[in-house]
Design an enzyme around this catalytic site. Structure first.
Site, PDB file in Angstrom:
ATOM      1  N   CYS A 141     -37.040  27.449  47.248  1.00  0.00           N
ATOM      2  CA  CYS A 141     -36.948  26.234  48.060  1.00  0.00           C
ATOM      3  C   CYS A 141     -36.894  26.580  49.550  1.00  0.00           C
ATOM      4  O   CYS A 141     -35.900  27.130  50.026  1.00  0.00           O
ATOM      5  CB  CYS A 141     -35.716  25.432  47.640  1.00  0.00           C
TER       6      CYS A 141
ATOM      7  N   CYS B 134     -34.088  24.868  51.567  1.00  0.00           N
ATOM      8  CA  CYS B 134     -32.804  25.478  51.203  1.00  0.00           C
ATOM      9  C   CYS B 134     -32.546  26.724  52.060  1.00  0.00           C
ATOM     10  O   CYS B 134     -31.435  26.947  52.552  1.00  0.00           O
ATOM     11  CB  CYS B 134     -32.786  25.865  49.725  1.00  0.00           C
TER      12      CYS B 134
END
Length: 332
Positions: free
Chosen positions: A32, A35
């Protein structure tokens, strides 16, 4: 003062929820991109605010063996998702790498952490602390009462002798539940009563579109049944969504509500709170809510409300892709 703890199992996470008053969890995955972009900010917050047994910051890899169950349990479907727990219950939930929203929550947390470090949160109900609630939160949802635009609140047919509509969203424990009844009764009244009859009309606008899952209503009338002036608990509620302004009482009687709710005697718990689940599909993109108390449970002339809590999901305020200036926004 410590880096975030990497969660290895649901059992480990459960122990942390038991042993730390506040737990902040970052649900992420290695693939991600957002993230990874917000991870340094989250680590900095952990180093600044973590306190042993008071505030613990953790990271939950949603694809790691042992940690997947935690993400499933708390219905994490977006990455990253940040969830704040207080005494084991969800109190805040942020979907996406939204630095401003995360910063706002952390600012509230910082005051609460300091209060806890000094021996317990303040009971004054001032802004900054986390709210008292009369019932547990549904799994995976947060108290989103802070999404209310308090400047636009309007309450019709309230008793003017003790009337402030913001009282209903006071973060403090209701004085009627205080162990010191003399102190509770001598202080400023922190509840609302209707005036000429049992009906009330509350208009609640929101700062952004929300998803509303549950309404928690606390009503704590005194128990003196021989007093004719003792107010009642609400019985019939009618909810109207996305209205530009409050309704009139005639309109509220005539218009088809988004949902009508009958509150039974068994719905009230020991805290005087009814946990009212909604037809979630009807409350998905809500910018305002009208709560119409149509009648009370009994033969009295007035209805009493002590607290209202709105449970669900806050609206998204930023697209996940707009993260190029994440460092600038948080002063990095």
């Amino acid at each position: 003062m410590a880096k975030p703890i990497e969660i290895q199992s649901a059992e480990q996470f459960g122990e942390l929820l038991k042993n730390s008053r506040i737990v902040v969890a970052d649900f992420y995955a290695n693939w991600c991109g957002p993230c990874k972009q917000i991870a340094p900010i989250y680590e900095q917050l952990s180093r600044s605010l973590s306190r042993p047994k008071i505030a613990t910051f953790v990271k939950v890899n949603t694809e790691a063996e042992g940690a997947k169950a935690v993400a499933t349990e708390y219905a994490v479907t977006h990455l990253p998702t940040f969830i704040v727990f207080r005494d084991g219950s969800v109190v805040e939930k942020v979907k996406g790498a939204n630095p401003k929203q995360l910063q706002s929550i952390v600012e509230k947390l910082s005051n609460d952490i300091e209060n806890a470090a000094q021996g317990g949160a303040s009971s004054s109900g001032s802004s900054g602390g986390l709210a008292w609630r009369g019932a547990d939160l549904p799994r995976g949802y947060a108290d989103i009462s802070d999404s209310i635009d308090v400047r636009g609140l309007e309450l019709l047919n309230a008793d003017e002798t003790h009337f402030s509509v913001r009282t209903l969203f006071n973060k403090a424990k209701p004085s009627a539940l205080s162990k010191d009844k003399d102190t509770a009764s001598s202080g400023e009244k922190d509840w609302i009563e209707s005036d000429t009859d049992e009906q009330l009309l509350l208009y609640t606008p929101f700062n952004s579109a929300i998803k509303l899952h549950t309404i928690q209503i606390t009503s704590l009338p005194p128990s003196d049944e021989d007093d004719d002036d003792v107010p009642m608990r609400p019985k019939t509620l009618k909810l109207f969504t996305n209205r530009p302004h409050n309704l009139g009482f005639d309109d509220a009687d005539d218009i088809e509500p988004t949902q009508a709710i009958e509150i039974g005697e068994d719905d009230w718990n020991s805290n005087g709170t009814a946990n009212l689940g909604l037809r979630f599909v009807r409350f998905q993109n809500i910018t305002s809510l009208v709560i119409f108390v149509a009648d009370g449970d009994g033969d009295g002339e007035k209805v009493r409300l002590d607290r209202i809590r709105l449970i669900g999901e806050s609206g998204e305020k930023r697209e996940m892709g707009k993260l190029e200036k994440i460092g600038d926004e948080l002063g990095e």
